[in-house]
Write an enzyme that holds these catalytic residues in place. Structure first.
Site, mmCIF file in Angstrom:
data_model
loop_
_atom_site.group_PDB
_atom_site.id
_atom_site.type_symbol
_atom_site.label_atom_id
_atom_site.label_comp_id
_atom_site.label_asym_id
_atom_site.label_seq_id
_atom_site.Cartn_x
_atom_site.Cartn_y
_atom_site.Cartn_z
ATOM 1 N N ASP B 252 0.796 -1.231 0.000
ATOM 2 C CA ASP B 252 0.000 0.000 0.000
ATOM 3 C C ASP B 252 0.830 1.284 0.000
ATOM 4 O O ASP B 252 0.282 2.365 -0.256
ATOM 5 C CB ASP B 252 -0.927 0.034 1.228
ATOM 6 N N GLY B 295 -2.374 -1.144 -8.738
ATOM 7 C CA GLY B 295 -1.245 -0.241 -8.969
ATOM 8 C C GLY B 295 -0.148 -0.396 -7.949
ATOM 9 O O GLY B 295 0.635 0.518 -7.711
ATOM 10 N N LYS B 296 -0.074 -1.559 -7.311
ATOM 11 C CA LYS B 296 0.896 -1.725 -6.236
ATOM 12 C C LYS B 296 2.161 -2.424 -6.718
ATOM 13 O O LYS B 296 3.263 -2.070 -6.336
ATOM 14 C CB LYS B 296 0.271 -2.555 -5.113
ATOM 15 N N VAL B 297 1.973 -3.477 -7.516
ATOM 16 C CA VAL B 297 3.096 -4.321 -7.881
ATOM 17 C C VAL B 297 3.156 -4.440 -9.398
ATOM 18 O O VAL B 297 2.146 -4.686 -10.044
ATOM 19 C CB VAL B 297 2.931 -5.732 -7.266
#
Lengths: 338, 338, 338, 338
Positions: B252, B295-297
């Site tokens: 996050d 959209g984190k990894v």
């Protein structure tokens, strides 16, 4: 994407003699969870091999032969760690015999679009590819072997012995198949659901072309013969990869001998490597303790290892190989019973 | 059964420098299923370490520290493979700090009667035992540390830094704890659910005895600080053992930076070792591909390894150690940001 | 593909009052495996509700609130079956508060290309979609609430109570949120890892904008307050969906009370629905029997149900609702302790 | 503990006509995770039943027949929802035939000491008990049937048809067995690994007593006959409980027909209920998408449900029953082909 681009990277089978896992297993023995279970399983395998009176039965379910453990199983037989094998048809025919004929498995992508694969006649097992046209050539070879046999019921063991003879006669393109080494070392291989494999296609063709008189696969004979192995063996240890029919069938030989009026000991040692979940009431996942309620498996030396087998099996068998224990074992030559 | 008979066999932590897994991982790279995934995960870790611009964040959930991997995590920090850690409170306090104080974990039996254990004040984690009286001594030490601090909100990172200072000051009975090496090497440790651990008991006692004015643990500060690490780091790789809050919290930070108006890259590399099943919709099991929808990894270099971590982690990290890649990495000293 | 086409089919929450599962559970009681476990879990829930001295604590981890069980949890509170809640931040903020503000969850495809989702600002939880822009509006609302509060440490319970007050004051676009009904019925909600959620983003912004003086979330206070609930409650039953921090945190209150010098009974009843595998040594999967070695949970009335919760939970709670047992329960009004 | 105390509580089989799951499935369709998958699976079953050109094949692996779903499978045949069955030997012989002879399964304890069970000749399947002496009586009945047959190879289908005839002739102590209703309604049952069951013991005894001339079970004939069913059927839908040999064997008929030079469509609809994990490369867990790479299963209407079957199967089949769709289906009478 073209077929030759999809079938580019060949699966290579791990050589457990080329590295020594001893220090890793020795460390894992002092840890927790799956690592300690792996060490305990290794220690039980060593006990089986040390115990002069104990015969070792290897059971195979799943696709570890395709997935890089084919040489490992061969080596267990070569180095005298296994006296009989009970396997799925796929492990023996689609994978081992297939590669003995010179075909290969390929590294693939688990997220690949299966329509693209279908259009290219490529079969997928999770992240592994197979050329379906080569599989069909394998089916056809099975049919050829069947066509030449006397028309009568065969146990799968008998038929697989014929496959070994075929390979040994110069037809093998790859020498170190499990089928051939077992043929040479008199280690019987049983496939209780033999037809549920590439062999099934070849054998159906044989029967279709010979509707009146043909050979058949008698699974009752398999059960009788495997029980005769158990009776001859006396004490036994089970080394089980996955569960399925091979696990259940092998465990049941204790009961079968009893039904035949012959008292045999429960399986004395038992190791199983599986990710199946015990809570679903299926045999693949049933604990070895549960099996003891059925009088099949003794509970003093048993260990379930909760892992996908390709990750821990090389460590276990490399340890057993480097222990050298197998040098003192006598061959059982169980194939000679028949 | 007596307590001393139950607490007889100490868990020993694996030393990944004492053996070289290189030939095993090199073999696994050419296989299938979990073995190939393990090799791919290793290769991604090597990429993270080689990438000059990339900082590595280790996340820990589960009980692998108790189960024999404590030295391994220490060594990852010592040999410069990790720049920040996000963990469950239990990993850091109940396990690492606990052993730093001279206490031990013990090999136990998963089938043990839990009433017998309860009567002996022994706590069980699957097949691992803990002396509850020693855990209480650990709680009390946390309280001592808290009592001496200025009365204000702390991030867990700040408090764990104080724990490192305490150990460094001569109180450590075992030198090579993760907390102490991180203190010495300026690697920050975050526990987003710090109170959900043995620390919670000590800190509650601190607040009960100081009802009007006391220190507190501010988890918002944790999130802000970890995001500051991410902002400072720029490119990052995640090496995740289990899932849980540490996984989610760390992922996050990309969004949190965005919310703060600062554009940071998604986590560029990601490895997770877990047995959680993707189909239950929980974060522990959510795939790294799914995380990319948030959209984190990024998805170019990501690998989930389906295994209980103690079985494959030593192979991965031993390989990384023996590659020597870490010798060329610069320390990030992220603790110095604060 | 356009965003509006991807976000077309709204998740609807199951109404357990609209059908009566009684004959199904009654049948399952006489079966095996997960069906019987489901019936046993139901029977234990009924026992908790019948037991005049017993307070019921609901723990929530995972995404069942997003996945169609949000109304179910609301109804458990409405019909007096739950006296306190311990949950992940995501369940309470990202899911429940999010829908209270008028936003929705959407039916999605687990095989969807995550890049397409990313480009459309759509977040995915297995087969469920969320509009990220709406989530950001949710974060912003959290910040607004925080901005108006006195600058001091808050337990998550205190902050969630403020969220309830906010909704009740006319801001709710959907009346039957869990947060609001709990606010109205004095059922406290705790999120021990509150910041590990959408709330985290809002609270970080609050602290960034108010660097010198700001509110904070004190997780020690959470632990103390939840333990005070346990002390006040005396006998307790746990109804646990998933594991994670909420499970561990709640179980630990027994030990925390003991540390505070107050003798409280172990949790008398315990039900957990989970697919986590016991063999990985993590808390989410640890058995309730194992918890009894820690002195947390009594073992007379405990049942783990091996299932993804959305499939069996509606049956269990519909049964409890239609039993009418809840009509005789007194409200505990635990929020009034504070 | 005495045997009669251990074998006290009989498993009762769920009656899916006695309750109506329609509102539950209708609600689950709008939810997420396993609940929505369950609804989707139900909808695909309904499609199969509505599709005039589609024959339905039920495959059974695991112990759901013992565990309370025996009546459910009977009812699927009775109400014309199933046209052919492929099952493990255990499902058909140890469970269904066993109860047809008047024996019972009992509710048991998964934590029971297996030595106590062994001493009492009680076999355990997770939480279910079987009286081993009754199983032996079942074996003996199989032998009696075999003794009276012409000495030649039989498919399992032929032998099971003889078992149906035996039951119908007045020997059944319980009328509504799956074997008998299938006999009466001309629904063929195949057990590709027939000997891997209680039948194996009886058939081995038959061969031991008749060493020169005896009946045998020809699994090649099974494969040929099942493929003939597929050829006759044309379009097919698979309703699969668990995986194992029945799943693989049935899927393979498409390829087998192709090998025989007859073009048949892939299986058009497919539902599987299983907890097996896709990542282990075994067939039980292989996805239906993966099967499409082999040209076995079409991917338009396929759904895997991640659940232990006893928990969701009653909901699915009750829905199908109450839809009344089956009233318009024609019997296929596939047994009459042979």
């Amino acid at each position: 994407m073209k077929k030759k681009d999809l079938l580019k990277n060949v699966i290579k089978h791990i050589d457990i003699t080329s590295f020594d896992s001893t220090p890793i297993i020795d460390s894992m023995r002092e840890m927790s969870f799956t690592s300690r279970d792996t060490a305990t399983a290794t220690d039980i395998l060593i006990r089986m091999l040390k115990d002069k009176g104990c015969s070792v039965i290897l059971t195979l379910a799943g696709s570890t032969s395709a997935g890089g453990c084919m040489q490992l199983y061969h080596d267990m037989v070569k180095y005298n760690m296994v006296d009989a094998i009970v396997a799925t048809g796929a492990s023996i025919v689609d994978m081992d015999f297939f590669e003995a004929l010179g075909y290969k498995h390929y590294k693939g992508d688990p997220y690949m679009n299966d329509k693209v694969l279908r259009d290219n006649y490529i079969d997928r097992i999770y992240d592994t590819y197979i050329d379906e046209e080569q599989l069909q050539a394998c089916d056809a070879t099975i049919k050829q072997i069947a066509d030449k046999l006397e028309k009568r019921p065969y146990s799968s063991r008998e038929f697989i012995w014929e496959m070994g003879k075929y390979l040994k006669s110069g037809k093998a393109k790859k020498k170190n198949s499990l089928i051939q080494i077992c043929y040479e070392k008199n280690v019987p291989i049983f496939c209780p659901a033999f037809t549920d494999s590439s062999a099934g296609f070849g054998l159906v063709m044989h029967q279709v072309e010979n509707p009146k008189k043909h050979m058949s696969i008698d699974s009752v004979k398999d059960f009788l013969e495997l029980t005769q192995v158990k009776i001859k063996a006396g004490e036994t240890g089970l080394f089980m990869i996955g569960g399925g029919v091979p696990k259940n069938f092998t465990q049941d030989t204790v009961i079968c001998a009893e039904v035949m009026g012959i008292d045999v000991p429960m399986h004395k040692y038992a190791v199983q490597i599986t990710v199946a979940d015990v809570r679903d009431g299926a045999c693949s996942s049933s604990t070895l303790k549960e099996a003891s309620s059925w009088g099949k498996v003794d509970t003093v030396y048993e260990q379930m290892v909760y892992a996908e087998a390709t990750s821990v099996l090389p460590l276990i068998v490399s340890y057993a190989y480097h222990s050298g224990i197998w040098k003192n074992r006598k061959s059982r030559n169980f194939s000679k019973i028949f």
